[in-house]
Design a protein around this motif. Structure first.
Motif, PDB file in Angstrom:
ATOM      1  N   CYS A 187      34.192 -38.091 -15.259  1.00 26.28           N
ATOM      2  CA  CYS A 187      34.458 -36.690 -14.912  1.00 26.28           C
ATOM      3  C   CYS A 187      35.837 -36.585 -14.270  1.00 26.28           C
ATOM      4  O   CYS A 187      36.121 -37.269 -13.285  1.00 26.28           O
ATOM      5  CB  CYS A 187      33.391 -36.161 -13.947  1.00 26.28           C
ATOM      6  N   SER A 242      36.917 -34.121 -12.670  1.00 31.95           N
ATOM      7  CA  SER A 242      36.876 -33.352 -11.417  1.00 31.95           C
ATOM      8  C   SER A 242      36.393 -34.201 -10.258  1.00 31.95           C
ATOM      9  O   SER A 242      36.940 -34.126  -9.159  1.00 31.95           O
ATOM     10  CB  SER A 242      35.940 -32.158 -11.555  1.00 31.95           C
ATOM     11  N   CYS A 243      35.331 -34.999 -10.481  1.00 31.45           N
ATOM     12  CA  CYS A 243      34.761 -35.708  -9.334  1.00 31.45           C
ATOM     13  C   CYS A 243      34.687 -37.216  -9.538  1.00 31.45           C
ATOM     14  O   CYS A 243      34.311 -37.940  -8.620  1.00 31.45           O
ATOM     15  CB  CYS A 243      33.375 -35.142  -9.008  1.00 31.45           C
ATOM     16  N   CYS A 265      29.088 -31.723 -15.834  1.00 33.96           N
ATOM     17  CA  CYS A 265      28.947 -32.909 -14.993  1.00 33.96           C
ATOM     18  C   CYS A 265      27.699 -32.748 -14.111  1.00 33.96           C
ATOM     19  O   CYS A 265      27.551 -31.735 -13.434  1.00 33.96           O
ATOM     20  CB  CYS A 265      30.189 -33.067 -14.123  1.00 33.96           C
ATOM     21  N   CYS A 283      29.114 -32.431 -10.263  1.00 32.18           N
ATOM     22  CA  CYS A 283      29.896 -31.298  -9.750  1.00 32.18           C
ATOM     23  C   CYS A 283      29.771 -30.051 -10.630  1.00 32.18           C
ATOM     24  O   CYS A 283      30.361 -29.022 -10.322  1.00 32.18           O
ATOM     25  CB  CYS A 283      31.365 -31.692  -9.584  1.00 32.18           C
TER      26      CYS A 283
HETATM   27 ZN   LIG Z   1      32.046 -34.070 -11.889  1.00 31.09          ZN
END
Ligand SMILES: [Zn+2]
Length: 450
Positions: free
Chosen positions: A400, A402-403, A414, A417
């Motif tokens: 991911c 983002s996280c 995800c 997140c």
């Molecule tokens: Zn994520």
């Protein structure tokens, strides 16, 4: 001019009268109660004149007072407005700076001087937000909603409020109302799109995305990719609902929208094998491997023939799949795995070396260890590869962006997140070098291998 002449004439008349009076002096005698007042006519005339001037002055003052309140009101309201505007601008600066106390103070001042104005309401709502006074913020947004000129602004505040509170359904309803009020507003469409994604409402997401793209609020590639993912998810739903033909058609659409999108390529291959002609499948496999070479796709291509012997798969992979993308790492990996399974040690080693290149990954080194054990029963060489693998770069995974969550299988959202389409196939950055941990990993690998 006329005024001057008149004043001059008046002075002349008074002077003539004074002269005339002094020529004919007389007495005036006034008796009132027990008092007697005696004076000359000149004094009485002067007193009468002073009295007339006084009356005129009082009359002028009364006229000024009579029309005064409006004038005074104007002066006061202008001052109030200035103070209100000053409070609004100071309040907005405080909000931008994140100063909650000052924002609230200025909001109160603005309310005092400019009550009910749109900007005053907005400032009050924002100040309440900053002070985390959700109830007050909602009240102000509701008040804004009840006025035509601030309804749209109030809706925006309430949408954000609902999202913050996690009430996505309510936020979507409000966004739909905002869309009816001003159709096609970019931020409303964006909100509708993101809310639909969060609610897994794929149809809603697609329609908002199409409208966003029409308004050129979203870039072409991003739109195609997002549409591919949305269509892929719709295909998965069709599979669950046993709508086979729909599923195949949606998988094909998703694959066409983005030929590099691995999950769509995998699904297209799988469903075409189940429902399509073998000629079509053959062509599809070649195209898919050209644009989306990946271990999941290799697996899907392998599964298009059930009960295939390892040696048959190795030959098929070599002859019908690999030529479409002969130098790709994933091609060498696919051939290495197939060769290992069919116990073709020479080609297995060759493709593992090519796949690994200068810095082979841990997974490739483990396969080399497996090769040494199976092909040559060389435990010492196998151990060497295992030791090397513990400090080698990790194998790619779906990670991911983002996280940083790592998954074996690609997912549209995800699980950690809830970001949409945030997984990319890549290697994770290894943490800081820690010899103790690596030593422990080596011990683990060796004991697991023996
Ligand atoms: Zn994520």
């Amino acid at each position: 001019m006329i005024r001057t002449i008149l004043v001059f004439a008046l002075i002349v008349v008074i002077a003539v009268a004074a002269v005339w009076l002094s020529d004919y002096p007389g007495d005036v005698r006034l008796t009132w109660g027990g008092y007697v007042v005696e004076t000359s006519v000149v004094v009485v005339g002067a007193l009468a004149l002073i009295f007339a001037v006084l009356v005129a002055l009082i009359y002028r003052f009364w006229i000024w007072v009579k029309h005064g309140p409006g004038r005074i009101g104007e002066i006061f309201s202008a001052r109030r407005r200035d103070k209100g505007l000053e409070a609004i601008s100071s309040g907005m600066v405080a909000i931008a700076a994140g100063d909650a106390d000052e924002a609230r103070r200025q909001a109160i001042a603005a309310e005092k001087h400019l009550s009910g104005e749109p900007m005053t309401l907005l400032l009050a709502a924002q100040a309440a937000e900053l002070n985390e006074d959700n109830r007050a913020a909602s009240i102000y947004y509701d008040r804004m909603m009840s006025r035509q000129d601030t309804e749209f602004l109030g809706l925006r505040g309430l949408i954000n409020r609902a999202i913050k509170e996690g009430d996505l359904e309510k936020a979507r309803d409000l966004a739909k109302r905002a869309d009816e009020l001003r159709p096609g507003t970019a931020w409303v469409l964006k909100e509708l799109y993101e809310l639909a994604l969060k609610l897994r409402d794929w149809e809603g997401a697609e329609s908002a995305l199409t409208r966003l793209a029409r308004g050129k609020s979203a870039k072409g590639d991003m739109v195609r990719r997002a549409k591919a993912v949305i269509t892929y998810e719709q295909a998965l739903i069709a599979i669950k609902e046993k709508r086979e033909a729909d599923a195949l058609s949606l998988a094909q659409q998703a694959h066409e929208l983005d030929s590099s999108f691995v999950p769509a390529a995998v699904l297209d291959v799988k469903l075409t094998a189940e429902q399509g002609s073998s000629r079509k499948l053959h062509k599809l496999i070649g195209e898919a491997w050209k644009h989306a070479p990946h271990r999941d796709l290799a697996e899907a291509i392998r599964n298009t023939v059930s009960g295939e012997q390892p040696s048959d798969w190795f030959r098929r992979a070599k002859e019908t799949v690999a030529p479409h993308n002969p130098d790709h790492v994933e091609t060498h990996l696919m051939l290495a795995k197939a060769a290992l399974a069919s116990r073709d040690w020479g080609p297995a080693r060759e493709h593992l070396m090519k796949a690994g290149g200068e810095t082979p990954s841990a997974g490739i080194l483990r396969m080399l260890a497996e090769l040494e054990e199976k092909a040559n029963a060389d435990a010492f060489a196998a151990r060497e590869w295992i030791v090397k693998s513990s400090v080698a770069p990790q194998d790619p995974l779906w990670i991911c962006d983002s996280c940083g969550r790592q998954e074996e299988k690609w997912q549209a959202h995800c699980p950690a997140c809830d970001s949409f389409d945030s997984f990319t196939w890549r290697t994770a950055d290894r943490g800081p070098h820690n010899p103790d941990v690596i030593e422990a990993e080596i011990v683990q690998e060796i004991s697991a291998g023996s």
